[in-house]
Enzyme design. Structure first.
Site, mmCIF file in Angstrom:
data_model
loop_
_atom_site.group_PDB
_atom_site.id
_atom_site.type_symbol
_atom_site.label_atom_id
_atom_site.label_comp_id
_atom_site.label_asym_id
_atom_site.label_seq_id
_atom_site.Cartn_x
_atom_site.Cartn_y
_atom_site.Cartn_z
ATOM 1 N N LYS A 22 54.721 84.556 82.463
ATOM 2 C CA LYS A 22 56.045 84.075 83.445
ATOM 3 C C LYS A 22 56.182 82.891 83.454
ATOM 4 O O LYS A 22 57.245 82.422 83.461
ATOM 5 C CB LYS A 22 55.620 84.711 84.823
ATOM 6 C CG LYS A 22 56.700 84.533 85.926
ATOM 7 C CD LYS A 22 56.672 85.496 87.057
ATOM 8 C CE LYS A 22 55.612 85.050 88.062
ATOM 9 N NZ LYS A 22 55.951 83.851 89.116
ATOM 10 N N SER A 23 55.099 81.956 83.746
ATOM 11 C CA SER A 23 55.436 80.215 84.063
ATOM 12 C C SER A 23 55.896 79.915 82.689
ATOM 13 O O SER A 23 56.971 79.031 82.794
ATOM 14 C CB SER A 23 54.006 79.927 84.453
ATOM 15 O OG SER A 23 53.481 80.114 85.547
ATOM 16 N N ARG A 27 59.918 78.186 82.111
ATOM 17 C CA ARG A 27 60.151 76.983 81.761
ATOM 18 C C ARG A 27 60.836 76.925 80.221
ATOM 19 O O ARG A 27 61.673 75.826 79.626
ATOM 20 C CB ARG A 27 58.702 76.083 81.286
ATOM 21 C CG ARG A 27 58.160 75.657 82.578
ATOM 22 C CD ARG A 27 56.603 75.624 82.465
ATOM 23 N NE ARG A 27 55.883 75.065 83.576
ATOM 24 C CZ ARG A 27 55.532 75.680 84.714
ATOM 25 N NH1 ARG A 27 55.955 77.032 84.883
ATOM 26 N NH2 ARG A 27 54.962 74.932 85.709
ATOM 27 N N SER A 181 50.186 71.221 92.958
ATOM 28 C CA SER A 181 51.011 72.374 92.658
ATOM 29 C C SER A 181 51.769 71.915 91.345
ATOM 30 O O SER A 181 52.504 70.704 91.224
ATOM 31 C CB SER A 181 52.259 72.581 93.827
ATOM 32 O OG SER A 181 53.459 72.799 93.313
ATOM 33 N N GLN A 183 54.367 73.322 90.176
ATOM 34 C CA GLN A 183 55.957 73.532 90.470
ATOM 35 C C GLN A 183 56.265 72.171 90.992
ATOM 36 O O GLN A 183 57.545 71.717 90.190
ATOM 37 C CB GLN A 183 56.190 74.554 91.282
ATOM 38 C CG GLN A 183 56.009 75.998 90.742
ATOM 39 C CD GLN A 183 56.143 76.953 91.775
ATOM 40 O OE1 GLN A 183 56.523 76.835 93.053
ATOM 41 N NE2 GLN A 183 56.095 78.276 91.369
ATOM 42 N N ASP A 330 46.726 82.203 91.392
ATOM 43 C CA ASP A 330 47.658 83.545 91.501
ATOM 44 C C ASP A 330 46.653 84.633 91.367
ATOM 45 O O ASP A 330 46.843 86.048 91.616
ATOM 46 C CB ASP A 330 48.792 83.560 90.403
ATOM 47 C CG ASP A 330 50.044 82.647 90.754
ATOM 48 O OD1 ASP A 330 50.189 82.261 91.807
ATOM 49 O OD2 ASP A 330 50.438 82.272 89.731
ATOM 50 N N LYS A 357 52.665 81.835 99.683
ATOM 51 C CA LYS A 357 53.229 82.363 98.331
ATOM 52 C C LYS A 357 54.286 83.383 98.691
ATOM 53 O O LYS A 357 54.779 83.348 99.863
ATOM 54 C CB LYS A 357 51.827 83.000 97.583
ATOM 55 C CG LYS A 357 50.955 82.034 97.102
ATOM 56 C CD LYS A 357 51.483 81.249 96.164
ATOM 57 C CE LYS A 357 50.787 80.008 95.523
ATOM 58 N NZ LYS A 357 51.514 79.056 94.775
ATOM 59 N N ARG A 407 51.742 90.759 93.639
ATOM 60 C CA ARG A 407 50.062 90.758 93.100
ATOM 61 C C ARG A 407 49.518 91.415 94.354
ATOM 62 O O ARG A 407 48.345 91.787 93.852
ATOM 63 C CB ARG A 407 49.803 88.939 93.191
ATOM 64 C CG ARG A 407 50.531 88.369 91.983
ATOM 65 C CD ARG A 407 49.981 87.018 91.584
ATOM 66 N NE ARG A 407 50.859 86.317 90.797
ATOM 67 C CZ ARG A 407 51.248 86.527 89.519
ATOM 68 N NH1 ARG A 407 50.955 87.482 88.924
ATOM 69 N NH2 ARG A 407 52.238 85.462 88.933
HETATM 70 C C1 S3P Z 1 53.540 78.107 89.151
HETATM 71 C C2 S3P Z 1 52.710 77.597 89.659
HETATM 72 C C3 S3P Z 1 51.966 78.023 91.003
HETATM 73 C C4 S3P Z 1 51.776 79.420 90.844
HETATM 74 C C5 S3P Z 1 53.078 80.299 90.781
HETATM 75 C C6 S3P Z 1 53.646 79.895 89.332
HETATM 76 C C7 S3P Z 1 54.196 77.603 87.921
HETATM 77 O O1 S3P Z 1 52.678 77.633 91.970
HETATM 78 O O2 S3P Z 1 51.385 79.965 92.198
HETATM 79 O O3 S3P Z 1 53.102 81.564 90.482
HETATM 80 O O4 S3P Z 1 54.823 78.423 87.236
HETATM 81 O O5 S3P Z 1 54.173 76.450 87.758
HETATM 82 P P1 S3P Z 1 52.529 76.245 92.901
HETATM 83 O O6 S3P Z 1 52.760 75.186 91.981
HETATM 84 O O7 S3P Z 1 53.243 76.255 94.052
HETATM 85 O O8 S3P Z 1 50.888 76.082 92.986
#
Ligand code: S3P
Length: 447
Positions: A22-23, A27, A181, A183, A330, A357, A407
């Site tokens: 997913k991440s 992107r 983080s 993100q 996660d 979350k 989750r």
């Molecule tokens: C993610 C980063 C994590 C994770 C999220 C996906 C990402 O969050 O918990 O499910 O895709 O970069 P945080 O950056 O808030 O830790």
């Protein structure tokens, strides 16, 4: 309300191939959209979050098509300045990655856009991205609590979607991220693509580096030295033509734990992404005594991946330190389930990020597992929180809740399959957020 019922399984056996991560998938859409050229994204997961990213960038004028095999998406990139002003507010759904990373890109556009989030994302904190993006020069207006007219970076309040952002000519910054983080880091790096000069981001602890790897693949000028990432702006990205998205390790984690705690089990999971900063689940389970074998390393392009074999084994307790949390953030809900089946007292330190979350996962998981007979305590410290689980006694089936969180729902399905008797979960449609074929894959391996 439709309850989902689960009864104890005797074992799991077989082979599974997971959807793309997913991440990385989110992107891939964002970075392809602002690059020059066409990108075929292979093994793209049709999960709600990733389709939300596609929808968002279509609204910003990017042509995105689905190939006949339904697993490849083609993104027709328009370059750094090729996005178009949307006709109205854009609804990004409930994906934190989509919202926070898109804000980074929009910080570089000289037109205003309003992003609206779904019910759960509307409750999640955004100041962690709005503060650095404002420092770079973006104008941002977000719903905030408490209401105040004077927005300075030091004002103590929190901001939430909807968010209106108008960017333009950005300045580079040197930014020490206060919370680990990926993100936040990624939002600043994407904004850094539009800044005149070098933007420097310093992480307190290394987090998943998907953005850095993908930007490098798209020929960005990016350098990483330990916890510092430096990106030079105003250089167009160049599409590599195709990207393959390896399997999602967070989705794999449910099968790793299930294959470990059920007796006489063996599962082979094909081509799982093994990003070095997301390996916490494997490291911790192995430390607890799990039999997990990583079969070689077949790096596909820019991300490492491998087949993994999991066999049942007896688990013992563990201590997870604060510094390890980003590598398994996660996977904490499913690790809480694993700890219930481990002999002795497990301690999870520095877990307060779990509160923000998709739901408050400390609450959702501890309430549910306690209903099944688990011995769980939450201890609040001055700056953080820890979870203590005294494991080793069997869980008993109960009626539990997903709290609308994918989750939590999948972790409770795994707990239910290993618990005595019948477990009922109130609503599990939220699983589609990340893993739409979770139940169908599960059915193929349950005996
Ligand atoms: C993610 C980063 C994590 C994770 C999220 C996906 C990402 O969050 O918990 O499910 O895709 O970069 P945080 O950056 O808030 O830790």
């Amino acid at each position: 309300m439709r309850f989902f019922s689960i009864k104890q399984a005797s074992c799991v056996k077989g082979e599974i191939l997971l959807l793309g991560d997913k991440s990385i998938a989110c992107r891939s859409i964002i970075i392809s959209a602002i690059s020059c050229g066409k990108t075929a994204v292979e093994n793209f997961p049709p999960s709600r979050d990733c389709l939300g990213t596609v929808k968002t960038f279509k609204k910003l004028g990017i042509k995105i098509t689905q190939n006949q095999d339904l697993k490849t998406i083609t993104v027709f990139g328009n370059g750094l300045y090729g996005l178009e002003k949307a006709k109205g507010p854009i609804s990004v759904g409930d994906s934190g990655t989509t919202l926070r990373l898109t804000l980074g890109v929009l910080a570089g556009q000289d037109f205003p856009v309003t992003l609206i989030a779904g019910k759960s994302l509307s409750q999640r904190p955004m100041r962690r991205v709005t503060v650095p993006l404002r420092m770079m020069g973006a104008e941002i207006c977000a719903r905030h609590i408490p209401k105040t007219k004077n927005l300075t970076p030091n004002t103590k309040f929190e901001e939430y979607p909807p968010i209106t952002i108008k960017g333009g000519r950005l300045n580079p910054i040197i930014y020490r991220i206060p919370v680990a983080s990926a993100q936040v880091k990624s939002a600043i790096l994407l904004a850094g693509l539009y800044a005149k000069g070098k933007t420097r981001v310093i992480e307190p602890v290394k987090t998943r580096d998907h953005t850095e790897r993908m930007l490098r693949l798209f020929k960005a000028d990016i350098k990483v030295k330990q916890n510092t990432i430096v990106i030079k702006g105003r250089k167009e990205l160049v599409s590599p033509g195709r990207i393959f998205i390896p399997g999602d390790i967070s989705s794999a984690s449910f099968f790793m734990v299930l294959g470990t705690i059920l007796p006489d089990s063996r599962i082979l999971i094909k081509e799982v992404n093994l990003n070095p900063y997301r390996m916490g689940i494997i490291n911790v389970l192995k430390k607890m005594g799990a039999d997990i074998q990583v079969l070689g390393n077949s790096t596909v392009g820019f991300e490492p991946s491998s087949d993994i074999v999991i066999k049942s084994s007896k688990l013992k307790n563990t201590i997870i330190k604060k510094g390890e949390i980003p590598s398994l953030i996660d996977e904490l809900p499913i690790l809480m389930v694993a700890a219930c089946f481990a002999k002795g007292k497990s301690i999870f330190e520095g877990v307060s990020e779990l509160r923000v979350k998709e739901t408050d996962r400390i609450r959702s998981m501890s309430e549910n597992l306690k209903k099944m007979g688990a011995d769980i305590r939450i201890i609040k410290t001055l700056k953080s929180e820890k979870i203590i689980i005294q494991g080793g006694r069997s869980l008993i089936g109960a009626t539990v809740k997903s709290f609308g969180d994918h989750r939590t729902a999948m972790s409770m399905v795994v707990a239910g399959l290993a618990a005595q008797g019948k477990t009922r979960i109130d609503n599990i449609t939220c699983i589609n957020k990340s893993f739409p074929n979770f139940l169908s894959l599960l059915k193929t391996i349950i005996h």
